[in-house]
Design a protein around this motif. Sequence first.
Motif, mmCIF file in Angstrom:
data_model
loop_
_atom_site.group_PDB
_atom_site.id
_atom_site.type_symbol
_atom_site.label_atom_id
_atom_site.label_comp_id
_atom_site.label_asym_id
_atom_site.label_seq_id
_atom_site.Cartn_x
_atom_site.Cartn_y
_atom_site.Cartn_z
ATOM 1 N N GLU A 345 35.589 26.053 31.884
ATOM 2 C CA GLU A 345 36.035 27.007 30.975
ATOM 3 C C GLU A 345 35.709 28.593 31.591
ATOM 4 O O GLU A 345 34.838 28.872 32.433
ATOM 5 C CB GLU A 345 34.922 26.794 29.831
ATOM 6 N N TYR A 346 36.409 29.397 30.928
ATOM 7 C CA TYR A 346 36.272 30.614 31.347
ATOM 8 C C TYR A 346 35.031 31.370 30.202
ATOM 9 O O TYR A 346 34.886 30.910 29.131
ATOM 10 C CB TYR A 346 37.344 31.572 30.987
ATOM 11 N N ARG A 347 34.125 32.020 30.803
ATOM 12 C CA ARG A 347 33.093 32.611 30.141
ATOM 13 C C ARG A 347 32.917 34.237 30.041
ATOM 14 O O ARG A 347 33.030 34.733 31.152
ATOM 15 C CB ARG A 347 31.673 32.014 30.208
ATOM 16 N N ALA A 348 33.343 34.980 29.057
ATOM 17 C CA ALA A 348 33.360 36.325 29.228
ATOM 18 C C ALA A 348 32.014 37.075 29.483
ATOM 19 O O ALA A 348 30.845 36.447 29.061
ATOM 20 C CB ALA A 348 33.927 36.909 27.858
ATOM 21 N N GLN A 349 32.045 37.942 30.318
ATOM 22 C CA GLN A 349 30.707 38.571 30.633
ATOM 23 C C GLN A 349 31.021 40.284 30.589
ATOM 24 O O GLN A 349 32.133 40.557 30.761
ATOM 25 C CB GLN A 349 30.169 38.058 31.982
ATOM 26 N N LEU A 350 29.689 40.957 30.516
ATOM 27 C CA LEU A 350 29.940 42.293 30.085
ATOM 28 C C LEU A 350 30.321 43.124 31.507
ATOM 29 O O LEU A 350 29.658 42.629 32.465
ATOM 30 C CB LEU A 350 28.529 42.850 29.586
ATOM 31 N N SER A 351 31.171 44.176 31.584
ATOM 32 C CA SER A 351 31.774 44.900 32.721
ATOM 33 C C SER A 351 31.808 44.090 33.894
ATOM 34 O O SER A 351 31.666 44.427 34.991
ATOM 35 C CB SER A 351 30.381 45.714 33.070
ATOM 36 N N ALA A 352 32.821 42.868 33.744
ATOM 37 C CA ALA A 352 33.079 41.919 34.731
ATOM 38 C C ALA A 352 34.164 41.093 34.297
ATOM 39 O O ALA A 352 34.260 40.863 32.977
ATOM 40 C CB ALA A 352 31.954 41.377 35.277
ATOM 41 N N PRO A 353 35.127 40.545 35.233
ATOM 42 C CA PRO A 353 35.892 39.380 34.599
ATOM 43 C C PRO A 353 35.330 38.337 34.151
ATOM 44 O O PRO A 353 33.864 38.124 34.501
ATOM 45 C CB PRO A 353 36.623 39.225 36.084
ATOM 46 N N ALA A 540 43.047 39.577 22.552
ATOM 47 C CA ALA A 540 42.744 40.695 23.654
ATOM 48 C C ALA A 540 41.964 40.088 24.876
ATOM 49 O O ALA A 540 41.565 39.055 24.591
ATOM 50 C CB ALA A 540 41.967 41.679 23.067
ATOM 51 N N PRO A 541 42.081 40.662 25.907
ATOM 52 C CA PRO A 541 41.578 40.082 27.122
ATOM 53 C C PRO A 541 40.182 40.042 27.023
ATOM 54 O O PRO A 541 39.482 40.833 26.111
ATOM 55 C CB PRO A 541 42.135 40.882 28.402
ATOM 56 N N PRO A 542 39.286 39.370 27.900
ATOM 57 C CA PRO A 542 37.652 39.407 27.822
ATOM 58 C C PRO A 542 37.411 40.901 28.211
ATOM 59 O O PRO A 542 37.957 41.570 29.048
ATOM 60 C CB PRO A 542 37.365 38.577 28.815
ATOM 61 N N GLN A 543 36.392 41.366 27.359
ATOM 62 C CA GLN A 543 36.167 42.800 27.417
ATOM 63 C C GLN A 543 35.307 43.149 29.237
ATOM 64 O O GLN A 543 34.884 42.372 29.770
ATOM 65 C CB GLN A 543 35.133 43.103 26.531
ATOM 66 N N ASP A 544 36.029 44.330 29.628
ATOM 67 C CA ASP A 544 35.660 44.849 30.790
ATOM 68 C C ASP A 544 36.168 44.064 32.087
ATOM 69 O O ASP A 544 35.672 44.252 33.066
ATOM 70 C CB ASP A 544 34.088 45.113 30.793
ATOM 71 N N THR A 545 37.308 43.608 31.691
ATOM 72 C CA THR A 545 38.247 43.021 32.723
ATOM 73 C C THR A 545 38.901 43.901 32.951
ATOM 74 O O THR A 545 39.355 44.881 32.150
ATOM 75 C CB THR A 545 38.494 41.567 32.510
ATOM 76 N N PRO A 546 39.848 43.838 34.168
ATOM 77 C CA PRO A 546 40.832 45.066 34.696
ATOM 78 C C PRO A 546 42.023 44.738 33.275
ATOM 79 O O PRO A 546 42.762 45.769 32.846
ATOM 80 C CB PRO A 546 41.425 44.373 35.873
ATOM 81 N N TRP A 548 41.528 43.949 30.328
ATOM 82 C CA TRP A 548 41.014 44.934 29.043
ATOM 83 C C TRP A 548 41.108 46.074 29.122
ATOM 84 O O TRP A 548 41.866 46.610 28.185
ATOM 85 C CB TRP A 548 39.602 44.218 28.862
ATOM 86 N N HIS A 549 40.994 46.849 30.298
ATOM 87 C CA HIS A 549 41.189 48.223 30.403
ATOM 88 C C HIS A 549 42.508 48.747 30.235
ATOM 89 O O HIS A 549 42.858 49.642 29.695
ATOM 90 C CB HIS A 549 40.712 48.763 31.695
ATOM 91 N N ARG A 550 43.580 47.931 30.459
ATOM 92 C CA ARG A 550 44.905 48.123 30.623
ATOM 93 C C ARG A 550 45.286 48.017 29.199
ATOM 94 O O ARG A 550 45.995 48.627 28.749
ATOM 95 C CB ARG A 550 45.777 47.098 31.524
ATOM 96 N N TYR A 551 44.919 47.008 28.499
ATOM 97 C CA TYR A 551 44.912 46.390 27.142
ATOM 98 C C TYR A 551 44.579 47.925 26.275
ATOM 99 O O TYR A 551 45.425 48.416 25.362
ATOM 100 C CB TYR A 551 44.244 45.570 26.855
ATOM 101 N N VAL A 552 43.370 48.452 26.495
ATOM 102 C CA VAL A 552 42.749 49.473 25.698
ATOM 103 C C VAL A 552 43.757 50.991 25.997
ATOM 104 O O VAL A 552 44.109 51.452 24.991
ATOM 105 C CB VAL A 552 41.385 49.940 26.131
ATOM 106 N N PRO A 563 39.430 47.278 15.371
ATOM 107 C CA PRO A 563 38.068 47.314 15.183
ATOM 108 C C PRO A 563 37.351 46.599 16.451
ATOM 109 O O PRO A 563 36.119 47.344 16.840
ATOM 110 C CB PRO A 563 37.574 46.421 14.036
ATOM 111 N N GLU A 564 37.883 45.718 17.069
ATOM 112 C CA GLU A 564 37.165 45.389 18.474
ATOM 113 C C GLU A 564 37.164 46.485 19.514
ATOM 114 O O GLU A 564 36.157 46.731 20.161
ATOM 115 C CB GLU A 564 37.865 44.092 19.075
ATOM 116 N N ILE A 565 38.005 47.515 19.659
ATOM 117 C CA ILE A 565 38.197 48.402 20.560
ATOM 118 C C ILE A 565 37.177 49.405 20.324
ATOM 119 O O ILE A 565 36.631 50.050 21.041
ATOM 120 C CB ILE A 565 39.547 49.094 20.718
#
Length: 622
Positions: A345-353, A540-546, A548-552, A563-565
């Motif tokens: 599985e994929y697991r989201a993590q802060l400031s990283a893919p 939305a993509p997992p936060q702090d992935t590339p 995610w930044h393109r999405y924002v 609200p998530e952003i």
Amino acid sequence: MGRKLLSEVEPTKAANARPRPKGASAPTNAITPHGVATLAGIPLTLAQRTVLKSFWGEPLDADELAMFRTLTGNERAKPNPGGTREAWVCAGRRGGKTTRIAAPCAVAAALDTSLRVGLAPGERLRILTIAPTIEHTRQDFHAIKGLLAVLGIPHTARDGDLEIELSGAPVLFQSAVATALGPRSGTAGFVVIDEAALLPTTPEAVGYDKDVIASVKPALATTGGRLLVLSSPWAQAGEHYRLTVKERGKATARRVSFWGPTWIWNPSLTEAMTHELEEDLRRWQREYAALAGATEDSYFAPTDIDAVVDTGVRERPPVPGQRYAAGLDVAFRRDRTVLTIGHREYRAQLSAPPLDVIVVDLIRVWKPTPGVPLDFDKLMAEVAAIVHRYRDPKVGRDAFASDAVLSALKQRGIASAELSMAPASQALRFDMLAQRIATSRFRLVDEPIAIEELKGLRVKLHAGGRIEIAAPNRSGAHDDCADSIALMVELAAKLPAGGDIRCEPARFVWNGAESGAVGEPQWTQRVIWEDGSERWVACAPPQDTPDWHRYVATMAAQGLSTPEIERWREAQRRAVLRVLNVDIDLGGRADNSNDGETNRGETAEQKALREFVAGLKRTGTG
């Protein structure tokens, strides 16, 4: 004017040469390994050049002398003016041992007419290359064959026999595995023992390193020929390890030992680059840093195992829509039968893919009862019941009782695959598991038996480069859980990642000049509806992935937000200001935020963070 061939070089007169004294062996021929490499246009590094010249007794310049002392580990060492009878080399991988050192030495010895003095009519001077395996002997054979071709020296090569005969000269190159006794008889002018660290180090083994070395020395006795022993390190045992590591710096008139990591022998590979080539520290030390491994050692650090255990979680229930893999290790008498089920599985993590994680969902252990025959049918029925609960994943199994296990699983509607348990396959399988554990990409249920086995697992280095991963050699030790987990991991790594999110990458279209990626990666999220059905909806993509930044940034450019952003922006801003030691009032405003000027007394870290905040605002993500 063309390059002069080595076959045209006039050797010095040696028809009446006396036998060379024991120890030093002054060259009596103008042809040296350094000369061979130079004429062939082979670029040599400082370390390679130093070994070739000092081995044959050529003078060294100041840089070469400094390198000689580095390689020998003796700050006061001086090369023997007459060269040495033996050279022992320990070098990291890609150090040029075969092509830059062994091959030029072998060819130089073959062209040394003084070594042929005393040959009986019809006798040929043999240049031997010996190695632990046929693959290594072929490498030596082709290196010499290629060098002779580049130099234009007439020869006849018999690839099937791994022999090369010089035309018009009583010289025969022979390459053989260390277990072959025939090539060691007769007269030799030069002997190479390649990858000597992989030779067996136990007296009862065929090809025992001391026996191999002792058996070739009589062949060199009458010619005064040289012995070159070289290898990358392996285990902390054997003659190669003793003479290149334990007794390094104790050079004699007869023998000199050289040791160095890859980046000394081959500066084009820096130490940092070797770390990129090999992330596993234990293998990096052995392969590139030239540090021999312990003959037996713990495979996993106990703290690494503790770090991946989900304490208190004995079993994870099946999740609708999740794809699973299973590993089964079946035993009939003393060992235990173990079934492991897991998923990827994929697991989201802060400031990283997101992390690509393999998760163990269940480990079930069946212990044999002493004196009670195994009810195989009942055992397989219990295994099948668990596998069915997890939506019938493919089961990886070993070759033990293969037909019986295959038939039992097939009768119960379960697909299985027999996975090789050969040492090389096991090493690759456990290496995958070790890398995931070391990088926090593996999660284990709190199963005491499995935890104990993984902590006790041993890695043993054997001759020929064979790696054995098994339970410690003591009564009551097992590795059934470890094997079952490794089998599951091999299959789970090939599954599409599940988890709460997944990504469908952009499609790549090949169309000449129009080739390229089409569209953006599409992230979706699993949603379970009230009726129990499963759907994947855009998210939305997992936060702090590339992504995610393109999405924002895309949303900001359109004047949109979610609200998530907004929660992410606020969390980022507060985290940065907190590091900057800035007080935040109830309205969310910083008392002394300053985007344009450097605050007096702020540290370099604070300045960098402040500029990061300003950058977020300029790009519409702050």
